[in-house]
Design a protein around this motif. Structure first.
Motif, short mmCIF file in Angstrom:
data_model
loop_
_atom_site.label_atom_id
_atom_site.label_comp_id
_atom_site.label_asym_id
_atom_site.label_seq_id
_atom_site.Cartn_x
_atom_site.Cartn_y
_atom_site.Cartn_z
N ALA A 1 4.44 -16.77 -2.99
CA ALA A 1 4.79 -16.57 -4.39
C ALA A 1 5.33 -15.16 -4.52
N TYR A 2 6.45 -15.02 -5.20
CA TYR A 2 7.20 -13.76 -5.20
C TYR A 2 7.19 -13.11 -6.57
N MET A 3 6.88 -11.80 -6.59
CA MET A 3 6.96 -11.01 -7.81
C MET A 3 8.04 -9.95 -7.63
N THR B 1 11.10 -15.30 1.33
CA THR B 1 11.20 -16.24 0.21
C THR B 1 12.13 -17.40 0.50
N ALA C 1 3.45 -15.38 -10.66
CA ALA C 1 3.35 -15.56 -9.21
C ALA C 1 2.00 -16.18 -8.83
N LEU D 1 1.05 -13.64 -1.50
CA LEU D 1 1.81 -13.03 -2.58
C LEU D 1 2.76 -11.98 -2.00
#
Length: 249
Positions: free
Chosen positions: A73-75, A48, A142, A150
């Protein structure tokens, strides 16, 4: 699509990651497991951009990943929803941080409410949502950023078993239609087998070898996963690799 080449990272006087290398193909789901302290969360932080590697490089589509405008994209493990924002407001915040005007960001988020099972809930606040719905909002936050990869950090670890099972099924259905590329950190071996094309086992000691187990895509990922004879063999193999990775050198 994604390559990690000789990644190393020290935190204080401890080498958390050393010479970590692996790749992820487009449209693939790769799960990462490992004992506590093996560097799973550190690895996601390096991807990230929250941390910088001390050695090695991260490569996306043949070019080094820049520190800014990263293709991820970070969850996070916890949904981290803002209590004063509605469902749409929380889902849109990642776009807003990137500079997308608020109205446009919310329009994009609202357009995805139905496939995420959130239609009719756009004006609710986090306190009015179940745990499963909160995770769906976090996942939508996200996905709406439309990044190529992802990153999921224990996405369902805080949920009860029934809700976790429901969301695993939902994620697989969404992946089948959207073709996302996913890197998922999990502590749950059954979840890793159910979701992933490949499972990577991080060594507990820096410098150890990453071990890999492929999961045949023809294994049923719904109810049939409980009856396919290959599943217990895969899980036993992963348990064996985890024990070996955790053993003192």
């Amino acid at each position: 699509m994604l390559e990690l080449r000789g990644i190393g990272k020290r935190l204080g006087d401890r080498a958390v990651l050393e010479a970590v290398s692996f790749d992820v193909a487009a449209g693939e789901v790769v799960a990462i497991i490992g004992a506590s302290g093996s560097g799973k969360s550190t690895l996601l932080s390096l991807l990230t951009g929250a941390l910088r590697p001390d050695a090695g490089e991260v490569v996306f589509s043949g070019a080094p990943v820049p520190q800014r405008d990263r293709p991820f994209a970070y969850m996070p493990q916890r949904d981290a929803l803002l209590p004063w924002r509605t469902v749409v407001g929380n889902a849109a915040i990642g776009l807003e941080v990137q500079g997308v005007p608020r109205r446009e960001a919310r329009r994009r988020a609202a357009a995805l409410l139905e496939p995420f099972g959130l239609a009719g809930a756009e004006r609710r606040y986090p306190r009015q949502l179940s745990g499963g719905m909160r995770q769906r909002v976090s996942f939508l936050r996200a996905v709406v950023q439309d990044r190529p990869i992802l990153l999921l950090d224990e996405p369902f670890g805080a949920l009860d078993a029934i809700t976790r099972d429901e969301l695993q099924r939902w994620l697989l259905d969404m992946w089948a239609s959207a073709g996302w590329t996913i890197v998922c950190v999990t502590h749950d071996i059954r979840e890793a087998v159910r979701l992933a094309d490949r499972v990577l086992v991080l060594p507990s000691a820096a410098g150890g070898q990453i071990r890999e187990v492929a999961v045949p895509r023809d294994i049923p990922r719904g109810d049939g996963i409980l009856t396919d004879p290959r599943v217990p063999r895969l899980e036993a193999r992963l348990h064996e690799l985890l024990r070996a990775a955790s053993a003192p050198s």
